[in-house]
Design an enzyme around this catalytic site. Structure first.
Site, PDB file in Angstrom:
ATOM      1  N   MET A   1      32.683  -3.891  -7.486  1.00  9.73           N
ATOM      2  CA  MET A   1      31.505  -4.101  -8.326  1.00  9.73           C
ATOM      3  C   MET A   1      30.770  -2.787  -8.596  1.00  9.73           C
ATOM      4  SD  MET A   1      30.000  -6.272 -10.135  1.00  9.73           S
ATOM      5  CE  MET A   1      30.077  -8.010  -9.724  1.00  9.73           C
TER       6      MET A   1
ATOM      7  N   LYS B   1      12.509 -13.025  29.608  1.00 10.46           N
ATOM      8  CA  LYS B   1      13.349 -13.443  30.726  1.00 10.46           C
ATOM      9  C   LYS B   1      12.589 -14.273  31.770  1.00 10.46           C
ATOM     10  CE  LYS B   1      16.777 -11.393  33.832  1.00 10.46           C
ATOM     11  NZ  LYS B   1      18.131 -11.568  33.303  1.00 10.46           N
TER      12      LYS B   1
ATOM     13  N   PHE C   1      14.398  -1.192  28.994  1.00  9.14           N
ATOM     14  CA  PHE C   1      15.797  -1.223  28.599  1.00  9.14           C
ATOM     15  C   PHE C   1      16.066  -2.433  27.705  1.00  9.14           C
ATOM     16  CE2 PHE C   1      20.159  -0.368  28.660  1.00  9.14           C
ATOM     17  CZ  PHE C   1      20.885  -1.502  29.011  1.00  9.14           C
ATOM     18  N   GLN C   2      16.652  -2.203  26.580  1.00  2.00           N
ATOM     19  CA  GLN C   2      16.985  -3.251  25.608  1.00  2.00           C
ATOM     20  C   GLN C   2      15.771  -4.072  25.176  1.00  2.00           C
ATOM     21  OE1 GLN C   2      20.555  -5.348  27.045  1.00  2.00           O
ATOM     22  NE2 GLN C   2      21.730  -3.802  25.911  1.00  2.00           N
TER      23      GLN C   2
ATOM     24  N   GLU D   1      27.185  -9.845  17.140  1.00  2.00           N
ATOM     25  CA  GLU D   1      26.103 -10.791  16.877  1.00  2.00           C
ATOM     26  C   GLU D   1      25.955 -11.076  15.373  1.00  2.00           C
ATOM     27  OE1 GLU D   1      25.596  -8.162  18.885  1.00  2.00           O
ATOM     28  OE2 GLU D   1      24.800  -8.863  20.804  1.00  2.00           O
TER      29      GLU D   1
END
Lengths: 551, 173
Positions: free
Chosen positions: A462, A163, A113-114, A51
């Site tokens: 760097m 959802k 969940f999630q 993602e």
């Protein structure tokens, strides 16, 4: 017509003119992806490896096109994986709409969940965010999100859709999207700025990302030529003024050119357009612009007087304010001042030394300063800013404000797609590349023509340089010593691998890569002791600029 | 030089607004002394009164950063001379029979109301400007404060003007 929430979302995207989205499916976005399946011929969805890559791709897409980038992710870990990408766009004011699914309303707040409170997590890094509690408010919220992302000072907006809202049905009425139209400026507003400009003797224009965001590069050119002011750009402003123009001084700031920093410190008027006096530019806020008046032109009121006190502030869209200001000032000659700036440019000219410089200058010449060049973050990023002569806006795609390592591959993919499959270059480092090299698979899958120039020095450049300069060469955790064979890695992903091991190989290998129609990774072996110079240490001013370092 | 400033804002009546505003203060390091929110004559909007301790430059930033937030529709400073400030205090004092009369005396002078009485304590209610409440507490403290609850100040401008007349940042660009 009666539609499900997921279908309404797709209709709203189409309303906004979205034809490209980046994303990754999951449990709580099944309905959105089902609706996308039905809209395949209207919206191109690019599936990434992670993602984060999708977020960076949407970001690169937005930077290269000026349109609002769209990224879709599932709830929980999918949403949290977007956080770095969203923060990257927030810091650079890039328009993006992130759409996340969430568990059903009845399950919210029960550690399902999630389930993640993504609106809470992203509150500080979005212009605004929304969680949609009923399908009836979905359409207008999405419209508001897009308007917000692309208006005023642009930035990311997140819309979280549970959802059950995606599945619920309601009446959908199409609406023409409202577009942000900047206000015209009144002469009375511009007059104080015009007075400053008319009365100055040694002006310098500092152009930032705002010039590119407002599409005001032509207005800037006309203004600079009329008042004969040398122009320097912040990292985010590079390309906003043509590098080949005689008035161009180069980049300003910590790793800016000698010409830009010295000319700025001798100016009696600093015209800061579309920039925010970041700590990379105004390291020492007390010494910056000492002895000069400051005219600050920006669209964000909160930036005025935030870091540096402005003598005159001109609030508004840069395109409008520059046009109005140009009309109210006179054409002048400033031969002596221009000559002084040119002298600084000439005195700082030196032969090409480090290989990274040679590679980037070669790329710049071969592409005429007109290629889309993405960078990751670090030494290679600064070398790109210093040695590639960007002629136009929306060519340099780089994470300036957040400085996100791993931004590059995803962003390069998004940028190329934004420019209709134009060949895009990514200058990256071995440290950065390891972070999100998984997106190489995405470039190969969609045959995005990116040429990756991997500055391979076996160190986190760097940080290594700072440890050398300020930490007594105590190189803590900056030596990579990895055995990664980047050519083999490229081939394993289905891309083409090449290698540059000497200065003589630079030109022929670049030509070969540029002629290739598949994604290419070029392993460029460079010195681990190469430095980015000049350097103004953090918190310091031009007086402390380091131009040379003993090896 | 740091001073106390009172900011009044009209905010959208949506959940999360309070979090967003307090989050802004937290991450930019602004000092909130008190924050009160209430309904207004318009159900779409709530009114928020924030007291912040800051110098001129920080105050300027606080107002501008708040103004940028989408949920903040109008924002204004409640100036000392042109606004009315009020705060409510409920304080529970140790009060057995010996001292009850003395406490009542103080209450009368300050025009505080007695709203609760028990064997060992009493609760006084006082409304007024914050300074008046501070002064009252100083005098009441020797008796022993069991607990107290202050609402934080709310303010409204004098005269015909209204917060709705102020120009929001969005209207400028």
């Amino acid at each position: 017509m009666k539609l499900t929430g997921a279908q309404i979302l797709i209709e709203c995207l189409l309303e906004q003119g979205v034809d490209t989205v980046f994303g990754y499916p999951g449990g709580t976005v099944l309905d959105i992806y089902d609706a996308l399946y039905g809209a395949q011929n209207k919206i191109n969805h690019y599936l990434t490896s992670h993602e984060q890559g999708a977020a960076h791709a949407a970001d690169g897409y937005a930077r290269a096109s000026g349109k609002t980038g769209v990224v879709i992710a599932t709830s929980g870990p999918g949403a949290t994986n977007l956080v770095t990408g969203i923060a990257t766009t927030y810091m650079d004011s890039i328009p993006m709409v992130a759409i996340t699914g969430n568990v059903a309303l009845a399950s919210l707040g029960r550690d399902s969940f999630q389930e993640i409170d993504i609106t809470g997590v992203t509150m500080p890094i979005t212009k605004n965010n929304y969680i949609i509690k009923s399908v009836e408010e979905l359409a207008d919220t999405v419209r508001e999100a897009f308007y917000l992302a692309g208006s005023g000072r642009k930035g990311p907006v997140l819309v979280d859709i549970p959802k059950n809202v995606q599945q619920a049905v309601c009446e959908f009425t199409p609406k023409t999207p409202s577009v942000f139209i900047p206000k015209n400026v009144e002469d009375a507003q511009v007059q104080p700025a015009a007075t400053l400009v008319i009365n100055c003797k040694r002006p310098v224009i500092m152009a930032g990302g705002g010039i590119i965001a407002s599409g005001a590069n032509e207005e800037l050119l006309r203004f600079a030529e009329k008042i004969q002011a040398p122009v320097c750009c912040t990292l985010m402003g590079l390309g906003g003024f043509p590098a080949s123009h005689p008035l161009f001084l180069g980049m300003i700031g910590m790793h800016g050119t000698v010409a830009a920093n010295r000319t700025m410190s001798e100016a009696d008027l600093i015209i800061a357009v579309g920039c925010r006096f970041s700590d990379r530019v105004a390291g020492n806020r007390d010494k910056f612009g000492y002895g000069a008046k400051i005219l600050h032109m920006d669209i964000d009121n909160a930036e005025i007087d935030k870091n540096i006190r402005a003598d005159v502030a001109l609030l508004g869209d840069n395109k409008k304010t520059l046009t109005a200001l140009t009309a109210m000032v006179d054409t002048v000659e400033r031969a002596e001042w221009i000559a002084k700036a040119q002298a600084y440019k000439e005195s700082a000219r030196k032969p090409q030394s480090i290989r990274a410089e040679k590679i980037i200058r070669a790329l710049s010449e071969k592409t005429g300063g007109k290629a889309v060049v993405t960078t990751d973050v670090g030494q290679h990023q600064m070398w790109t800013a210093q040695y590639y002569d960007f002629e136009d806006p929306r060519l340099l795609i780089t994470s300036g404000g957040l400085g996100t390592m791993g931004f590059g591959v995803g962003a390069a993919i998004g940028a190329s797609i934004a420019k209709n499959g134009q060949k895009t270059y990514l200058v990256t480092g071995d440290g950065c590349f390891h972070m999100n090299l998984n997106e190489l698979a995405t470039a190969v899958r969609f045959n995005v023509p990116i040429v990756i120039l991997l500055m391979n020095n076996n160190v986190l450049g760097m940080v290594h340089q700072w440890q050398k300069l300020f930490y007594g060469k105590r190189f803590s955790q900056t030596t990579l010593d990895r055995k990664t064979d980047y050519v083999a890695l490229a081939e394993a992903f289905g891309a083409v691998g090449m290698r540059i091991t000497s200065d003589e190989e630079i030109s022929p290998i670049l030509d070969k890569a540029m002629a290739c129609n598949r994604p290419v990774v070029i392993d460029c072996l460079i010195g681990s002791d190469d430095n980015v110079l000049p350097m103004i240490p953090a918190g310091k001013s031009t007086d402390d600029m380091i131009t040379e370092l003993e090896d | 030089m740091e001073q106390r400033h009172t900011i009044s804002a009209l905010v959208t009546n949506r959940s999360g607004v309070l979090t967003r505003i307090s989050g802004l203060f937290a991450r930019r390091g602004y000092n909130i002394e008190s924050l009160s929110v209430c309904a207004t004559e318009d159900p779409q909007f709530s009114r928020m009164t924030i007291v912040a301790c800051a110098d001129e430059h920080v105050l300027d930033q606080i107002v501008k950063q708040l103004d940028k937030l989408v949920d903040i529709k109008k924002i204004t400073l409640a100036e000392d001379k042109t606004s009315i400030f009020r705060e409510l205090l409920l304080v529970k004092l140790h009060a057995d029979a010996d001292v009850r009369a003395q406490i009542m005396q103080i209450a009368t002078i300050y025009k505080a109301k007695t709203v609760d009485l028990s064997l060992q304590s009493m609760v006084l209610e006082l409304t007024g400007e914050p300074d008046k409440l501070d002064a009252f507490l100083k005098v009441a403290e020797p008796f022993g404060i069991i607990e107290m609850a202050r609402t934080g100040v709310t303010a409204i401008a004098r005269g015909d003007v209204s917060i709705k007349d102020t120009v929001d940042y969005d209207e400028l660009i």
